[in-house]
Design an enzyme around this catalytic site. Structure first.
Site, PDB file in Angstrom:
ATOM      1  N   ARG B 208       0.867  -1.172   0.000  1.00  0.00           N
ATOM      2  CA  ARG B 208       0.000   0.000   0.000  1.00  0.00           C
ATOM      3  C   ARG B 208       0.904   1.223   0.000  1.00  0.00           C
ATOM      4  O   ARG B 208       2.098   1.139   0.282  1.00  0.00           O
ATOM      5  CB  ARG B 208      -0.874   0.013   1.255  1.00  0.00           C
ATOM      6  CG  ARG B 208      -1.845  -1.162   1.299  1.00  0.00           C
ATOM      7  CD  ARG B 208      -2.862  -0.943   2.411  1.00  0.00           C
ATOM      8  NE  ARG B 208      -3.789  -2.056   2.503  1.00  0.00           N
ATOM      9  CZ  ARG B 208      -4.828  -2.250   1.680  1.00  0.00           C
ATOM     10  NH1 ARG B 208      -5.051  -1.400   0.693  1.00  0.00           N
ATOM     11  NH2 ARG B 208      -5.626  -3.273   1.837  1.00  0.00           N
ATOM     12  N   ALA B 209       0.314   2.368  -0.326  1.00  0.00           N
ATOM     13  CA  ALA B 209       1.092   3.609  -0.331  1.00  0.00           C
ATOM     14  C   ALA B 209       1.659   3.873   1.059  1.00  0.00           C
ATOM     15  O   ALA B 209       0.981   3.667   2.069  1.00  0.00           O
ATOM     16  CB  ALA B 209       0.200   4.762  -0.741  1.00  0.00           C
ATOM     17  N   ASP B 269      16.592   7.193   2.294  1.00  0.00           N
ATOM     18  CA  ASP B 269      16.323   6.069   1.402  1.00  0.00           C
ATOM     19  C   ASP B 269      17.586   5.880   0.572  1.00  0.00           C
ATOM     20  O   ASP B 269      17.630   6.146  -0.619  1.00  0.00           O
ATOM     21  CB  ASP B 269      15.105   6.402   0.516  1.00  0.00           C
ATOM     22  CG  ASP B 269      14.554   5.163  -0.190  1.00  0.00           C
ATOM     23  OD1 ASP B 269      15.032   4.047   0.118  1.00  0.00           O
ATOM     24  OD2 ASP B 269      13.675   5.306  -1.047  1.00  0.00           O
ATOM     25  N   LYS B 301      13.227  10.053  -7.649  1.00  0.00           N
ATOM     26  CA  LYS B 301      14.158   9.645  -6.589  1.00  0.00           C
ATOM     27  C   LYS B 301      15.590   9.711  -7.083  1.00  0.00           C
ATOM     28  O   LYS B 301      16.490  10.097  -6.349  1.00  0.00           O
ATOM     29  CB  LYS B 301      13.860   8.208  -6.145  1.00  0.00           C
ATOM     30  CG  LYS B 301      12.713   8.101  -5.166  1.00  0.00           C
ATOM     31  CD  LYS B 301      12.674   6.717  -4.527  1.00  0.00           C
ATOM     32  CE  LYS B 301      11.458   6.598  -3.621  1.00  0.00           C
ATOM     33  NZ  LYS B 301      11.311   5.245  -3.082  1.00  0.00           N
TER      34      LYS B 301
END
Lengths: 518, 518
Positions: B208-209, B269, B301
């Protein structure tokens, strides 16, 4: 368009320096704004603003759908009464987060970056996770000495700063600090009266124990009040030249306290952070001259002479640029200092030394005289090398004891007598031998489990030290406690490992290992 | 000697993946053991053990002095009923903390170190602070490629692993993953039916988001059930060769989910963490062949071709050593893919492409065919370069739509029709011009504020893309919402900056920038 307001509710959870907002999962604001757990939120009420972390709640007993719950820290920081309407919205990241990310990526930070980060930390705008990220990113391999300097400066300006010279009069303001880790090392309570008796200003503000079995504030509290408002403190210092107070009443380097709340559970205490923490607190507390005690030993914070020298140079570099006169002394940290570990037991040791009792612990006396001597040598009228003798004269003449009594009376003497815990057990030698190792960490842990420092009379009383010889069954130390459970916790720990290592003792080496050169 | 027991109380606070124990300040255990706030504690009850962080409580409505409160996560992990007696004691640090400290100090970790750390994380033995320390210490400048490999391996073995070949039959198990960051990029819902129609196994489990306006699981849920037990999933894959299910029902790489809970608020990240996260989840989910989509663009990203190439090589290095066939494709990430951003709007785009509607978004169609073609080329019977044509034939013949309908029916078709939010507003061009920039991050944020993904019909519908020309007042996009407050939040954000940059458009460049080479 305005977001709906919610009445404030105080939620009695101590989140330890982290501001937490509680919203019920069915709260319309949670739905409307799509808030996620752990999101940073901004609360506004009565002109006040708070940045906090969101925890979602399913229980109306904690926070109802149309209430805005605040943890104790959040409630204190916002400073608005329960029931007052408050608005909440998603918070923009604190302004300094970009600088934090650059540090995480391994970049060097500038003075302004560190200033911005420390301001955000002091204002409570960092979450625990962000604080942990800063502490790890600035660990020993990541901060150069100018970054340490800028971090220290930023921490100083994050809070109040005391100007003793303006308040009390001219002359150096001397202080003494130990980097910590050595149980029983209660020299502050000896050097303050000695140096104050010499006529120098020595207004010492100390911390309570964080991970140790006793801080100077905890130990002094056995004898006198230590939580003193700033105005009282100034009067006391004017009258006695010294004080031994808890530093928490003044808002000194508040960012440091917040960082410690993360460094402690992570057990990270890198040189850069240590230097910034200690020097920011000392400069904020108004010290102009500082003697720094760096103990070295296998179970001390600093374990080799090379590390001690590196740390000493970092302290010197930063102190010089802050205009702080620093004299860093590397000392013997192979075992606890004195006999007692725990507030009442340590206060007993201190008073024995001040009273010149023949049985007083000589290592504590010698170390205190050595440090006090270095502090006295900050006096421009004292010749280099004369400090130790002057300190010893002040102690032996009884002037140090008189000064201590004056300070105790000025702060407010405790009515009740000293009392060790009502329960105790002895830990004995398993065989004949000589004491070849005493583990600071182990003995500190046993003392904490016995109840120290919360239970003032709990702790460990050492009967033998390095180089002493013992017979099988002879007591090595006694553990005092007030409660059965504490006694059992500490007994279990002591049975697991007493902290003493016995071996064949070389009597010729005895004098050198227990006595300490001054 | 035993410590006293306390009855368990479930405290309805969602601490988001962190196990928290609540004890009242007056609890005798707090006093006896000298517990500090944020201490790590060990709870034992009914043969179960839990490591948690202690929060001290002052309010008996949350936890009384003789109760042991557990947060939702702690309660779930311990798995013992409320009222059951539990014992609590100070926890030893998790076994891997020494390795964590070595990483913080900048050392390289061995396979066993990373295995131990990931095991402790998966078992919930790390506090948020310790997780943050690990995430920062293993950021991009700190993990070499073998460490990334070992971290990935450790994350795979921390949870379940699906063996589709044993469950369903021989042949490659192909999967597709995008590293994320591009709104509307719903290619999975196209490639799965195409590749499954080709006869290859394509059992896709999606998330899921987390921070985006829609995850594949959220979007598929507009059309069909996605929360399917493992046994159902296997039946569906046996029948249709594919599925589009939520991965959360299987216990795949649980350490990854826990790390994400800290990486997300820190907005960290790093390449190493991204590779370990994606590849551990894919291998645990049973993929043997993976096409990886790496979009590059100024608001993606990955922002440069050089970074994309470096990341591609790291993925390839780790995948090869895990025995995973990887084909990493660098794609155009300069703007959202398709028109809709938000579950209902994205599902609409997907169905238009599957139905070969003339107005279907061509960029989404082209990208899906390109990726599906690469997946089909994992088939040993397909010649290199033929994949795209095969995929296009499957799509144009209607076989992809039929396969998607079969998958939807197998998973459980939703009864209600698609519906966008009942409210909307348009964002218009302030002047004539050509679209020269579309900000992925801004549009994602506007879509989230409008209510996506929680509100399925909320989101953003793009009318123009890069290279299109617009007249002043012409709508750039429409924002859909279900609730007034959401509409206003997103309107404020869009007024602050629409996400579109207009300039003089070079019509000659138009074809190249909107069409995408296959």
């Amino acid at each position: 368009m305005t977001t709906p307001t919610l009445p404030i509710r105080r939620v009695g959870i101590d989140t330890w320096r982290e501001s937490v907002v509680f919203l019920h999962r069915e709260c319309p604001v949670v739905r409307a704004a799509g808030f996620q757990a752990l999101a940073k939120v901004k609360v506004q009420a009565n002109g006040q603003t708070l940045i906090a972390v969101l925890n979602v709640v399913d229980d109306e007993a904690i926070c109802a759908p149309r209430e805005l719950g605040l943890s104790e820290e959040a409630f204190r920081r916002l400073g608005v009464a329960p029931g007052h309407p408050a608005r909440i919205e998603q918070a923009e990241p604190p302004p300094s987060i970009a600088a934090l990310h650059r540090k995480i990526a391994g970049e060097r930070l500038e003075r302004d970056d560190l200033r911005a980060i420390v301001q955000d930390i002091a204002a409570g705008r960092y979450s625990k996770i962000e604080l942990a990220a800063f502490v790890v990113a600035t660990n020993q391999f990541e901060l150069d000495r100018d970054e340490v300097l800028h971090l220290t400066e930023a921490m100083i300006v994050s809070g109040q700063r005391i100007d003793w010279q303006r308040e009390v009069g001219a002359g150096p303001v001397v202080d003494k600090h130990c980097i910590g880790g050595i149980p029983g090392n209660r020299t502050s309570m000896l050097v303050v009266p000695i140096v104050a008796a010499h006529g120098m200003l020595c207004p010492k503000t100390s911390s309570r124990a964080i991970t140790s079995p006793a801080g100077t504030a905890d130990t002094m509290e056995v004898l006198a009040e230590v939580e003193l408002p700033m105005e009282r403190l100034k009067e006391i210092v004017r009258a006695t030249h010294g004080c031994l107070a808890w530093g928490g009443t003044a808002d000194l380097s508040p960012a440091d306290d917040i960082l410690i709340s993360v460094e402690r559970p992570l057990a990270i205490d890198s040189p850069g952070q240590m230097v910034a923490s200690i020097l920011s607190k000392k400069v904020a507390a108004g010290a102009t001259h500082l003697v720094l005690d760096i103990p070295v030993g296998p179970t001390a914070k600093v374990r080799s002479m090379a590390s001690a020298q590196r740390l000493k140079r970092l302290f010197e570099y930063v102190a010089t640029r802050l205009g702080l006169e620093l004299d860093a002394v590397i000392t013997d940290g192979r075992q606890p200092i004195g006999r007692g570990i725990g507030p009442v037991l340590e206060a007993r040791d201190v008073m024995q030394v001040l009273a010149n009792e023949p049985g007083a612990p000589q290592d504590l006396r010698q170390k205190a005289l050595r440090l006090a001597g270095r502090m006295i040598e900050f006096d421009p009228d004292v010749r280099g090398g004369d400090g130790y003798r002057i300190a010893r004269d002040i102690l032996e003449s009884g002037r140090a004891l008189a000064q201590m009594n004056a300070i105790i009376d000025a702060q407010g003497r405790r009515a009740e007598p000293l009392a060790v815990g009502r329960l105790h057990f002895d830990v004995t030698a398993p065989a004949d031998g000589g004491v070849v190792g005493v583990d600071n960490l182990r003995l500190a842990r046993i003392a904490r489990l016995s109840g120290a420092p919360q239970v003032r009379g709990a702790g460990v009383d050492l009967f033998v030290k390095l180089g002493d010889t013992v017979r099988a069954g002879q007591p090595l130390y006694r553990v005092h406690a007030q409660f059965e459970a504490d006694l059992e916790f500490s007994r279990r720990m002591a049975l697991d490992g007493s902290g003493y290592t016995l071996g064949r003792v070389d009597t010729a080496a005895h004098e050198n290992t227990t006595g300490e050169a001054s």
